[in-house]
Design an enzyme around this catalytic site. Sequence first.
Site, PDB file in Angstrom:
ATOM      1  N   HIS A   1       0.815  -1.221   0.000  1.00 39.24           N
ATOM      2  CA  HIS A   1       0.000   0.000   0.000  1.00 39.24           C
ATOM      3  C   HIS A   1       0.846   1.267   0.000  1.00 39.24           C
ATOM      4  CE1 HIS A   1      -3.616  -2.472   1.745  1.00 39.24           C
ATOM      5  NE2 HIS A   1      -3.443  -2.661   0.450  1.00 39.24           N
TER       6      HIS A   1
ATOM      7  N   CYS B   1       4.942  21.741 -10.806  1.00 41.37           N
ATOM      8  CA  CYS B   1       4.004  21.905 -11.926  1.00 41.37           C
ATOM      9  C   CYS B   1       2.701  22.562 -11.470  1.00 41.37           C
ATOM     10  CB  CYS B   1       3.737  20.559 -12.610  1.00 41.37           C
ATOM     11  SG  CYS B   1       2.557  19.510 -11.728  1.00 41.37           S
TER      12      CYS B   1
HETATM   13  C1  BJW Z   1      -3.065  -6.961  16.552  1.00 38.11           C
HETATM   14  C2  BJW Z   1      -2.575  -6.208  17.580  1.00 38.11           C
HETATM   15  C3  BJW Z   1      -1.348  -6.609  18.096  1.00 38.11           C
HETATM   16  C4  BJW Z   1      -4.396  -5.303  17.045  1.00 38.11           C
HETATM   17  N1  BJW Z   1      -0.738  -7.671  17.577  1.00 38.11           N
HETATM   18  N2  BJW Z   1      -2.458  -8.017  16.056  1.00 38.11           N
HETATM   19  C5  BJW Z   1     -16.746  -2.222  -2.658  1.00 38.11           C
HETATM   20  C6  BJW Z   1     -16.642  -0.888  -3.047  1.00 38.11           C
HETATM   21  C7  BJW Z   1     -15.409  -0.318  -3.378  1.00 38.11           C
HETATM   22  C8  BJW Z   1     -14.236  -1.071  -3.333  1.00 38.11           C
HETATM   23  C9  BJW Z   1     -14.356  -2.397  -2.941  1.00 38.11           C
HETATM   24  C10 BJW Z   1     -15.582  -2.956  -2.619  1.00 38.11           C
HETATM   25  N3  BJW Z   1     -15.377  -4.259  -2.281  1.00 38.11           N
HETATM   26  C11 BJW Z   1     -14.053  -4.519  -2.362  1.00 38.11           C
HETATM   27  C12 BJW Z   1     -13.414  -3.398  -2.768  1.00 38.11           C
HETATM   28  C13 BJW Z   1     -11.943  -3.279  -2.980  1.00 38.11           C
HETATM   29  C14 BJW Z   1     -11.297  -2.521  -1.833  1.00 38.11           C
HETATM   30  C15 BJW Z   1     -11.628  -3.222  -0.522  1.00 38.11           C
HETATM   31  O1  BJW Z   1     -11.063  -4.236  -0.167  1.00 38.11           O
HETATM   32  N4  BJW Z   1     -12.560  -2.685   0.260  1.00 38.11           N
HETATM   33  C16 BJW Z   1     -13.042  -3.347   1.492  1.00 38.11           C
HETATM   34  C17 BJW Z   1     -12.958  -2.395   2.681  1.00 38.11           C
HETATM   35  C18 BJW Z   1     -14.437  -3.841   1.233  1.00 38.11           C
HETATM   36  N5  BJW Z   1      -9.872  -2.552  -2.119  1.00 38.11           N
HETATM   37  C19 BJW Z   1      -9.303  -1.617  -2.850  1.00 38.11           C
HETATM   38  O2  BJW Z   1      -9.912  -0.664  -3.271  1.00 38.11           O
HETATM   39  C20 BJW Z   1      -7.850  -1.865  -3.211  1.00 38.11           C
HETATM   40  N6  BJW Z   1      -7.641  -1.692  -4.597  1.00 38.11           N
HETATM   41  C21 BJW Z   1      -8.271  -2.469  -5.484  1.00 38.11           C
HETATM   42  O3  BJW Z   1      -8.997  -3.381  -5.191  1.00 38.11           O
HETATM   43  O4  BJW Z   1      -8.002  -2.123  -6.757  1.00 38.11           O
HETATM   44  C22 BJW Z   1      -8.745  -2.760  -7.804  1.00 38.11           C
HETATM   45  C23 BJW Z   1      -8.456  -2.003  -9.027  1.00 38.11           C
HETATM   46  C24 BJW Z   1      -8.053  -2.705 -10.129  1.00 38.11           C
HETATM   47  C25 BJW Z   1      -7.785  -2.018 -11.299  1.00 38.11           C
HETATM   48  C26 BJW Z   1      -7.890  -0.637 -11.306  1.00 38.11           C
HETATM   49  C27 BJW Z   1      -8.282   0.059 -10.204  1.00 38.11           C
HETATM   50  C28 BJW Z   1      -8.552  -0.645  -9.037  1.00 38.11           C
HETATM   51  C29 BJW Z   1      -6.937  -0.860  -2.523  1.00 38.11           C
HETATM   52  C30 BJW Z   1      -6.941  -0.986  -1.040  1.00 38.11           C
HETATM   53  C31 BJW Z   1      -6.109   0.119  -0.408  1.00 38.11           C
HETATM   54  C32 BJW Z   1      -6.218   0.137   1.095  1.00 38.11           C
HETATM   55  N7  BJW Z   1      -5.613   1.337   1.591  1.00 38.11           N
HETATM   56  C33 BJW Z   1      -5.481   1.531   3.029  1.00 38.11           C
HETATM   57  C34 BJW Z   1      -4.856   2.929   3.279  1.00 38.11           C
HETATM   58  C35 BJW Z   1      -3.375   2.921   2.936  1.00 38.11           C
HETATM   59  C36 BJW Z   1      -2.704   4.189   3.241  1.00 38.11           C
HETATM   60  C37 BJW Z   1      -2.710   4.537   4.704  1.00 38.11           C
HETATM   61  O5  BJW Z   1      -2.229   3.767   5.554  1.00 38.11           O
HETATM   62  O6  BJW Z   1      -3.181   5.608   5.012  1.00 38.11           O
HETATM   63  O7  BJW Z   1      -4.650   0.509   3.578  1.00 38.11           O
HETATM   64  S1  BJW Z   1      -7.009   1.304   3.923  1.00 38.11           S
HETATM   65  C38 BJW Z   1      -6.312   0.479   5.302  1.00 38.11           C
HETATM   66  O8  BJW Z   1      -6.726  -0.903   5.380  1.00 38.11           O
HETATM   67  C39 BJW Z   1      -4.800   0.449   5.015  1.00 38.11           C
HETATM   68  C40 BJW Z   1      -4.427  -0.920   5.525  1.00 38.11           C
HETATM   69  O9  BJW Z   1      -3.199  -1.315   4.948  1.00 38.11           O
HETATM   70  C41 BJW Z   1      -5.596  -1.758   5.131  1.00 38.11           C
HETATM   71  C42 BJW Z   1      -5.720  -3.039   5.879  1.00 38.11           C
HETATM   72  O10 BJW Z   1      -5.938  -2.834   7.244  1.00 38.11           O
HETATM   73  P1  BJW Z   1      -5.230  -3.791   8.300  1.00 38.11           P
HETATM   74  O11 BJW Z   1      -3.767  -3.639   8.220  1.00 38.11           O
HETATM   75  O12 BJW Z   1      -5.780  -5.152   8.174  1.00 38.11           O
HETATM   76  O13 BJW Z   1      -5.677  -3.091   9.683  1.00 38.11           O
HETATM   77  P2  BJW Z   1      -7.023  -3.291  10.531  1.00 38.11           P
HETATM   78  O14 BJW Z   1      -7.118  -2.104  11.439  1.00 38.11           O
HETATM   79  O15 BJW Z   1      -8.166  -3.583   9.682  1.00 38.11           O
HETATM   80  O16 BJW Z   1      -6.752  -4.589  11.402  1.00 38.11           O
HETATM   81  C43 BJW Z   1      -5.793  -4.622  12.451  1.00 38.11           C
HETATM   82  C44 BJW Z   1      -5.749  -6.044  12.991  1.00 38.11           C
HETATM   83  O17 BJW Z   1      -4.707  -6.125  13.936  1.00 38.11           O
HETATM   84  C45 BJW Z   1      -7.042  -6.466  13.714  1.00 38.11           C
HETATM   85  O18 BJW Z   1      -7.427  -7.739  13.220  1.00 38.11           O
HETATM   86  C46 BJW Z   1      -6.625  -6.543  15.183  1.00 38.11           C
HETATM   87  O19 BJW Z   1      -7.297  -7.589  15.879  1.00 38.11           O
HETATM   88  C47 BJW Z   1      -5.160  -6.849  15.067  1.00 38.11           C
HETATM   89  N8  BJW Z   1      -4.343  -6.359  16.165  1.00 38.11           N
HETATM   90  N9  BJW Z   1      -3.515  -5.179  17.830  1.00 38.11           N
HETATM   91  C48 BJW Z   1      -1.372  -8.350  16.559  1.00 38.11           C
HETATM   92  N10 BJW Z   1      -0.806  -5.909  19.110  1.00 38.11           N
HETATM   93 ZN    ZN Z   2       3.711  17.723 -10.734  1.00 38.32          ZN
END
Ligand code: BJW
Ligand code: ZN
Length: 238
Positions: free
Chosen positions: A115, A145
């Site tokens: 990401h 730009c």
């Molecule tokens: C512990 C702990 C401890 C706590 N020890 N564990 C419907 C509509 C629109 C889009 C979609 C849709 N359905 C599906 C989609 C696709 C969409 C998606 O998945 N959406 C879902 C929400 C439904 N995905 C996308 O859009 C992706 N792109 C894509 O699909 O492109 C297709 C495409 C093709 C061709 C052309 C164009 C497009 C992109 C996804 C980008 C996600 N971005 C973010 C922000 C990044 C920048 C930033 O950080 O600011 O990424 S969102 C956010 O979620 C961030 C994270 O990396 C990501 C995942 O979250 P993560 O890491 O799992 O965190 P949490 O908080 O969810 O979980 C934490 C866990 O830790 C928990 O389980 C706790 O229990 C545990 N925990 N303490 C161990 N101490």
């Molecule tokens: Zn530029």
Amino acid sequence: MFGALSSKMRDAEKIVFVTGAGISQESGISTFRGKDGLWRKYDAMQLATIDAFYENPKLVWEWYEERRKNIMSAKPNAGHDAIAKIEKFRPTRVLTQNIDGLHQRAGSTQVYELHGSIIRIKCTVCDFKETATSGFSDLPPLCRCKNILRPDVVWFGEALPQDVWTGAIQEASSCDLMVVVGTSLAVSPANLLPVYAKQGGALLVEVNPEETPMSKAMDLSLRSSAANALPQMLEIFQ
Ligand code: BJW
Ligand code: ZN
């Protein structure tokens, strides 16, 4: 902690870690979902979109500036450190959804940033891209730009960097052991990586205090924090 699985884990020649926000929680970095995911009154999920950015670039930039400051002063924890040490004993890859750079700071050398990175910025229009560790006085910052600059991260609706994603699929499909740490597996396509590993015949282990959609498919689900479980996992490979 690992019981009968430890000897199978020890036999693994290639290890892949899939990490999410939970691994950095013990470094003081907020996760996305749950009550932790609220910033001011905004839901992190609503801010991490290209639409939110164009609607209110200053607000989204303020969120990233605050997070960037917090990340810069944060330190890798025992979970990041253990993964970096495992690399000394087995070929190891880290496929991370995190943008905080803490795996690299802990010493992991093979990190796939699915990401993007908060430490880089890029132009919304031209090819300009650079590393930016200091803050900006005016938000949103502008490119030479004259168009708006943005953090080099992947928002909802945007594709993952093609080369990174292709590499990640290859690594996941060819590993012997995948350890999924601190991710809710709510976001695609990163949540497919354990599926690729399973299809490739890998052993699957999860480290998460909470259940996830893949828990039942795991060979072992450790209901533990990353900083507690991963140093114990390191002992298997030492
Ligand atoms: C512990 C702990 C401890 C706590 N020890 N564990 C419907 C509509 C629109 C889009 C979609 C849709 N359905 C599906 C989609 C696709 C969409 C998606 O998945 N959406 C879902 C929400 C439904 N995905 C996308 O859009 C992706 N792109 C894509 O699909 O492109 C297709 C495409 C093709 C061709 C052309 C164009 C497009 C992109 C996804 C980008 C996600 N971005 C973010 C922000 C990044 C920048 C930033 O950080 O600011 O990424 S969102 C956010 O979620 C961030 C994270 O990396 C990501 C995942 O979250 P993560 O890491 O799992 O965190 P949490 O908080 O969810 O979980 C934490 C866990 O830790 C928990 O389980 C706790 O229990 C545990 N925990 N303490 C161990 N101490
Ligand atoms: Zn530029």
